[in-house]
Design an enzyme around this catalytic site. Sequence first.
Site, PDB file in Angstrom:
ATOM      1  N   PRO A   1      29.819 -24.744  -8.368  1.00 11.03           N
ATOM      2  CA  PRO A   1      28.847 -25.578  -7.622  1.00 11.03           C
ATOM      3  C   PRO A   1      27.590 -25.434  -8.610  1.00 11.03           C
ATOM      4  CG  PRO A   1      29.098 -23.685  -6.346  1.00 11.03           C
ATOM      5  CD  PRO A   1      30.171 -23.496  -7.378  1.00 11.03           C
TER       6      PRO A   1
ATOM      7  N   THR B   1      23.788 -27.560  -8.774  1.00 10.10           N
ATOM      8  CA  THR B   1      22.822 -28.527  -8.578  1.00 10.10           C
ATOM      9  C   THR B   1      22.357 -29.152  -9.980  1.00 10.10           C
ATOM     10  OG1 THR B   1      22.097 -27.444  -6.778  1.00 10.10           O
ATOM     11  CG2 THR B   1      20.721 -28.905  -7.565  1.00 10.10           C
TER      12      THR B   1
ATOM     13  N   GLN C   1      30.817 -28.992  -1.443  1.00  6.45           N
ATOM     14  CA  GLN C   1      30.060 -27.865  -0.882  1.00  6.45           C
ATOM     15  C   GLN C   1      29.108 -28.342   0.117  1.00  6.45           C
ATOM     16  OE1 GLN C   1      26.904 -25.416  -2.948  1.00  6.45           O
ATOM     17  NE2 GLN C   1      28.317 -23.890  -2.977  1.00  6.45           N
TER      18      GLN C   1
ATOM     19  N   ALA D   1      25.697 -19.045   0.848  1.00  2.00           N
ATOM     20  CA  ALA D   1      25.048 -18.292  -0.049  1.00  2.00           C
ATOM     21  C   ALA D   1      23.644 -18.640  -0.619  1.00  2.00           C
ATOM     22  CB  ALA D   1      25.960 -18.088  -1.433  1.00  2.00           C
TER      23      ALA D   1
ATOM     24  N   TYR E   1      20.541 -20.231   1.181  1.00  2.00           N
ATOM     25  CA  TYR E   1      20.429 -21.589   2.175  1.00  2.00           C
ATOM     26  C   TYR E   1      20.775 -21.184   3.492  1.00  2.00           C
ATOM     27  CZ  TYR E   1      20.121 -23.747  -2.348  1.00  2.00           C
ATOM     28  OH  TYR E   1      19.754 -24.263  -3.557  1.00  2.00           O
TER      29      TYR E   1
ATOM     30  N   ARG F   1      31.507 -19.694   0.674  1.00  2.00           N
ATOM     31  CA  ARG F   1      30.838 -18.780  -0.441  1.00  2.00           C
ATOM     32  C   ARG F   1      29.733 -17.990   0.099  1.00  2.00           C
ATOM     33  NH1 ARG F   1      27.231 -20.756  -5.708  1.00  2.00           N
ATOM     34  NH2 ARG F   1      28.581 -19.763  -7.443  1.00  2.00           N
TER      35      ARG F   1
ATOM     36  N   GLY G   1      28.068 -14.736 -13.361  1.00  2.00           N
ATOM     37  CA  GLY G   1      27.717 -15.026 -14.721  1.00  2.00           C
ATOM     38  C   GLY G   1      28.517 -14.392 -15.656  1.00  2.00           C
TER      39      GLY G   1
ATOM     40  N   GLY H   1      29.708 -21.356 -14.758  1.00  2.00           N
ATOM     41  CA  GLY H   1      28.677 -22.568 -14.325  1.00  2.00           C
ATOM     42  C   GLY H   1      28.174 -23.158 -15.584  1.00  2.00           C
TER      43      GLY H   1
END
Length: 371
Positions: free
Chosen positions: A26, A28, A102, A180, A183, A230, A296, A317
């Site tokens: 995911p 943003t 999500q 995660a 949030y 998550r 990562g 990502g």
Amino acid sequence: MTNKSPLFEPFRLGDLSLPHRIVMAPMTRRRAMNGKIPSPLAAAYYAQRAGAALIISESTEVDPLSVGETPTRPGIFTDSQGEGWQRVTKAVHKAGGRIFLQLSHMGRAAMPEHLKGGGAPKGPSAIRPEGVHYTATGPVPFAEPVEMTTQEVRDTIRHYAEGAARAKAAGFDGVEVHGANGYLIDQFLRDGTNQRTDSYGGSVDNRFGFLAEILEQTLEHWPAHRVGVRLSPTNPFQGMSDSDPVRHFSRFVERLNDYRLAYLHVVEFPQQKPDRPEVARHLREIFEGAFIAAEGFSREAGEKWLREGKADLIAYGKDFLANPDLVERWWQGAPLNVADKATFYTAGSKGYTDYPKLVQAPFEDSVGVAE
């Protein structure tokens, strides 16, 4: 040879047949239209990346009152938003892909000017995050949050469930509950942000209660094998902390096993701060379902984790952001496009749907599209 990589081994996720192990994480992107509605560009963006084993959508707001950091983050609490997401799911499915939505809530990290009716953001406790929001006009300090009442907590749980129902109506293949990265659910789980004295605070099991009730109501709309969670036990983003993440998150995951979910998706970046404890390996040993790791990863690091049995699937990502055909590029050993950081959160197609693809798609051509 590239086709000997464990990344290209098929995997059965619940009742979904995945052709390989490369998940799109995911991310943003802040491209939603007015009303937090996914744009037609979003349909193109996700469809371009349908070669992923599974796409997990960007963080999507469930609460019509706490609408999040920016108006361009998408939502799933109106019919119009659901219709916008339906364009996305149809495009992804037409391209042969699979996509989970999500479900998210900013909680204390929301900006007051973006809240419906104004006012302070709300979280599990009245503890202001350290640090700043990074906005288009520069850094802005986090606001002082207000502690949610017990009734507000219950209302928010209902908003998550309503978002899950809308996601199903919009044609998603499943949902990921976002616990995660600072949030709202993460804020309830970690003791650095949850100092409540009611049934949602205090003990480890009490702090898990918010997520537990969200899952219970989500499972009224979705079968367990189409729901994932998550977690990020050590991520300090948005001022997060926990006094004992190994012990606390181990207990959370023991509790998650009761729900027989599709997967657990864990974010951990210990290499960025060596004094953080490694938690993912403990959670991998405890969780009884599929395990998605997000750390990562390079291609090589992801392969190593799969070979060592540390994960079942690897989430990528930035590599997917800049390479809509990432799977095909890795399959034939082709070079990758470099992500343009300046366009991560800007409007329009630049840095969104205009990254070039290879002429051929040898992986898809050789194995076909999974069910």
